[in-house]
Design a protein around this motif. Structure first.
Motif, PDB file in Angstrom:
ATOM      1  N   LYS A  74      10.776   7.388   3.206  1.00  0.00           N
ATOM      2  CA  LYS A  74      11.684   6.278   3.527  1.00  0.00           C
ATOM      3  C   LYS A  74      11.445   5.801   4.965  1.00  0.00           C
ATOM      4  CE  LYS A  74      16.623   5.053   3.409  1.00  0.00           C
ATOM      5  NZ  LYS A  74      16.365   3.699   3.655  1.00  0.00           N
ATOM      6  N   THR A  84       8.235   3.929   5.046  1.00  0.00           N
ATOM      7  CA  THR A  84       8.424   2.597   4.467  1.00  0.00           C
ATOM      8  C   THR A  84       8.960   1.636   5.513  1.00  0.00           C
ATOM      9  OG1 THR A  84       8.813   3.548   2.273  1.00  0.00           O
ATOM     10  CG2 THR A  84       9.615   1.299   2.644  1.00  0.00           C
ATOM     11  N   GLU A  85       9.941   2.078   6.281  1.00  0.00           N
ATOM     12  CA  GLU A  85      10.510   1.235   7.335  1.00  0.00           C
ATOM     13  C   GLU A  85       9.496   0.984   8.443  1.00  0.00           C
ATOM     14  OE1 GLU A  85      14.030   3.410   8.450  1.00  0.00           O
ATOM     15  OE2 GLU A  85      14.994   3.005   6.522  1.00  0.00           O
ATOM     16  N   GLU A 140       7.725  -2.260   4.909  1.00  0.00           N
ATOM     17  CA  GLU A 140       7.746  -2.536   3.473  1.00  0.00           C
ATOM     18  C   GLU A 140       9.183  -2.476   3.001  1.00  0.00           C
ATOM     19  OE1 GLU A 140       5.428  -3.483   1.221  1.00  0.00           O
ATOM     20  OE2 GLU A 140       3.980  -3.610   2.853  1.00  0.00           O
ATOM     21  N   LYS A 141       9.466  -3.142   1.892  1.00  0.00           N
ATOM     22  CA  LYS A 141      10.834  -3.196   1.383  1.00  0.00           C
ATOM     23  C   LYS A 141      11.125  -2.138   0.329  1.00  0.00           C
ATOM     24  CE  LYS A 141      11.187  -8.086   2.274  1.00  0.00           C
ATOM     25  NZ  LYS A 141      10.295  -9.155   1.980  1.00  0.00           N
ATOM     26  N   SER A 142      10.086  -1.631  -0.315  1.00  0.00           N
ATOM     27  CA  SER A 142      10.282  -0.774  -1.476  1.00  0.00           C
ATOM     28  C   SER A 142       9.667   0.610  -1.287  1.00  0.00           C
ATOM     29  CB  SER A 142       9.663  -1.456  -2.697  1.00  0.00           C
ATOM     30  OG  SER A 142       9.618  -0.582  -3.788  1.00  0.00           O
ATOM     31  N   THR A 143      10.521   1.616  -1.164  1.00  0.00           N
ATOM     32  CA  THR A 143      10.029   2.986  -1.090  1.00  0.00           C
ATOM     33  C   THR A 143       9.284   3.377  -2.371  1.00  0.00           C
ATOM     34  OG1 THR A 143      11.787   3.595   0.460  1.00  0.00           O
ATOM     35  CG2 THR A 143      10.689   5.393  -0.676  1.00  0.00           C
ATOM     36  N   PRO A 144       9.755   2.954  -3.566  1.00  0.00           N
ATOM     37  CA  PRO A 144       8.976   3.284  -4.771  1.00  0.00           C
ATOM     38  C   PRO A 144       7.562   2.680  -4.755  1.00  0.00           C
ATOM     39  CG  PRO A 144      11.205   2.724  -5.388  1.00  0.00           C
ATOM     40  CD  PRO A 144      11.063   2.398  -3.922  1.00  0.00           C
ATOM     41  N   GLN A 145       7.415   1.482  -4.196  1.00  0.00           N
ATOM     42  CA  GLN A 145       6.075   0.879  -4.105  1.00  0.00           C
ATOM     43  C   GLN A 145       5.200   1.687  -3.148  1.00  0.00           C
ATOM     44  OE1 GLN A 145       4.588  -1.852  -5.771  1.00  0.00           O
ATOM     45  NE2 GLN A 145       2.789  -0.972  -4.802  1.00  0.00           N
ATOM     46  N   ARG A 167       4.059   4.737  -4.971  1.00  0.00           N
ATOM     47  CA  ARG A 167       2.950   4.443  -5.889  1.00  0.00           C
ATOM     48  C   ARG A 167       1.634   4.347  -5.119  1.00  0.00           C
ATOM     49  NH1 ARG A 167       6.977   1.454  -8.345  1.00  0.00           N
ATOM     50  NH2 ARG A 167       6.438  -0.497  -7.314  1.00  0.00           N
ATOM     51  N   LYS A 215      -1.740  -4.687  -3.844  1.00  0.00           N
ATOM     52  CA  LYS A 215      -0.612  -4.411  -2.953  1.00  0.00           C
ATOM     53  C   LYS A 215      -0.628  -2.957  -2.481  1.00  0.00           C
ATOM     54  CE  LYS A 215       4.336  -4.895  -2.389  1.00  0.00           C
ATOM     55  NZ  LYS A 215       4.480  -5.890  -1.379  1.00  0.00           N
ATOM     56  N   SER A 216      -0.892  -2.026  -3.381  1.00  0.00           N
ATOM     57  CA  SER A 216      -0.941  -0.611  -3.004  1.00  0.00           C
ATOM     58  C   SER A 216      -2.078  -0.334  -2.031  1.00  0.00           C
ATOM     59  CB  SER A 216      -1.085   0.277  -4.239  1.00  0.00           C
ATOM     60  OG  SER A 216       0.113   0.293  -4.978  1.00  0.00           O
TER      61      SER A 216
END
Length: 70
Positions: free
Chosen positions: A29, A32-33, A37-42, A45, A54-55
């Motif tokens: 998390k 991600t910040e 990025e907006k999505s921790t699940p992305q 992945r 994107k990944s």
């Protein structure tokens, strides 16, 4: 490259990123910040080896922020 080799390669990348996170005492998390990025699940992945464009871009940002040479 066959499926087995891709799987092994993805696991090695995941291990390297997770080791770097542990060494920096950082959560996914927080990462991600940090990489904006907006999505921790992305991000998860991307860490696990997803090959979408994107990944791949996310992994490039992760490598830069965690000082991982690729």
């Amino acid at each position: 490259m066959n499926e087995q080799a891709l799987l092994i390669s993805a696991k090695e990348v995941e291990k390297e990123i997770k080791t770097a996170l542990l060494n920096k005492d950082m959560s996914q998390k927080e990462l991600t910040e940090l990489i904006r990025e907006k999505s921790t699940p992305q991000v998860n992945r991307a860490i696990k080896g997803d090959m979408s464009p994107k990944s791949i871009r996310i992994r490039e940002k992760i490598y830069k922020e965690l000082n991982i040479k690729k």
